[in-house]
Design a protein around this motif. Structure first.
Motif, PDB file in Angstrom:
ATOM      1  N   LEU A 126     -12.062   6.392  11.463  1.00  0.00           N
ATOM      2  CA  LEU A 126     -12.260   7.834  11.311  1.00  0.00           C
ATOM      3  C   LEU A 126     -11.127   8.472  10.514  1.00  0.00           C
ATOM      4  O   LEU A 126     -11.349   9.412   9.748  1.00  0.00           O
ATOM      5  N   GLN A 127      -9.933   7.940  10.684  1.00  0.00           N
ATOM      6  CA  GLN A 127      -8.774   8.445   9.943  1.00  0.00           C
ATOM      7  C   GLN A 127      -8.966   8.245   8.436  1.00  0.00           C
ATOM      8  O   GLN A 127      -8.713   9.158   7.636  1.00  0.00           O
ATOM      9  N   PHE A 128      -9.445   7.069   8.032  1.00  0.00           N
ATOM     10  CA  PHE A 128      -9.650   6.790   6.610  1.00  0.00           C
ATOM     11  C   PHE A 128     -10.880   7.510   6.075  1.00  0.00           C
ATOM     12  O   PHE A 128     -10.909   7.926   4.920  1.00  0.00           O
ATOM     13  N   LEU A 129     -11.893   7.661   6.906  1.00  0.00           N
ATOM     14  CA  LEU A 129     -13.067   8.426   6.491  1.00  0.00           C
ATOM     15  C   LEU A 129     -12.676   9.859   6.177  1.00  0.00           C
ATOM     16  O   LEU A 129     -13.108  10.435   5.168  1.00  0.00           O
ATOM     17  N   GLU A 130     -11.850  10.457   7.005  1.00  0.00           N
ATOM     18  CA  GLU A 130     -11.390  11.824   6.793  1.00  0.00           C
ATOM     19  C   GLU A 130     -10.618  11.939   5.481  1.00  0.00           C
ATOM     20  O   GLU A 130     -10.730  12.933   4.763  1.00  0.00           O
TER      21      GLU A 130
END
Length: 271
Positions: A126-130
């Motif tokens: 989720l961190q990289f998606l953001e």
């Protein structure tokens, strides 16, 4: 004459009053112009404004060249990434950072995209998606078709968040669910995966909407997947979600070629 000019400035509110004589003169000329000619001028201006607006939209869209490869760990994202770029097989391992490279699509326009392979680990995805979602032209959500039955809840939870995030973007990306590892005998078909994901997403939607809200008064309510009061289907979403089957490894083992032709065609279509 000076006093008249001062009155005009005072009455017109500064700069607007200064230009009032010119505006009056232009209005009179337009009123005296042949109505047919005036219609032509208005039509030309409308066309020009439309072209300018279209060009702005087009340039904004063309600046988004990233295709995000997302999914759970061991779904085969990284091998798909390597196969698309090189056509070769390579042993891969779970990554803790992103990988990116320019991909030349197979079409007559000679377009290129930037493939970005995002980590699938639960603590990182989720961190990289953001970080990358605002530059996404497309999102390819990769599913391990062979392990899908035991991973369906985890897949659905991550997919739920990716869909919510995608619908919140100003320029909604193209969205593909790639059902990978079709070379394995126990792999589920794309149709079955779609049906089971719709059931799981419907359950998730119900449970999350029923959960107590922790939002403060200044926050906006979370987006809703699908149509309220109806069983969830992907066709209800504002963005088009497509499914296809593929195999990054291929049916003849490590030395064989991958079965990713449908994926390559999809990338050429959205480039």
């Amino acid at each position: 004459m000076a006093s008249a000019d001062l009155r005009r400035v005072a009455d017109g509110g500064g700069a607007g009053g200064t230009f009032q004589p010119y505006l009056d003169s232009l209005r009179q000329e337009l009123q005296q112009t042949d109505p047919t000619l005036l219609s032509v001028v208005v039509a030309v201006l409308a066309v020009l404004l439309t072209l300018v607006f279209w060009k702005l939209i087009r340039s904004r869209r063309s600046s988004q060249r990233a295709v995000l490869l997302v999914g759970l760990c061991d779904s085969g994202k990284t091998l798909l990434f390597v196969r698309l770029l090189t056509g070769l097989y390579r042993d891969t391992q779970t990554s803790i950072t992103d990988s990116s490279a320019v991909y030349r699509v197979n079409n007559n326009r000679g377009n290129s995209l930037t493939l970005i392979d995002l980590p699938g680990h639960e603590s990182l995805r989720l961190q990289f998606l953001e970080r990358f979602k605002s530059s996404a032209r497309a999102i390819v959500f990769v599913v391990d078709s062979a392990a899908f039955q035991r991973e369906v809840k985890d897949v659905a939870e991550f997919l739920y968040q990716v869909l919510i995030d995608s619908m919140g973007l100003k320029n909604t990306p193209s969205f593909l669910i790639a059902c990978n590892k079709q070379d394995i005998a126990m792999a589920k078909s794309a149709k079955l995966i779609q049906q089971q994901l719709e059931k799981e997403l419907n359950t998730l939607r119900v449970t999350r909407s029923a959960a107590p809200s922790t939002l403060d008064s200044s926050s906006t309510a979370p987006a809703q997947l699908g149509k309220k009061g109806k069983e969830f289907e992907f066709s209800q979403l504002a963005l088009k979600v497509e499914f296809l089957e593929c195999s990054a490894k291929g049916g003849r083992g490590d030395a064989g070629s991958a079965d990713i032709q449908d994926l390559e065609k999809w990338l050429a279509k959205i480039a």
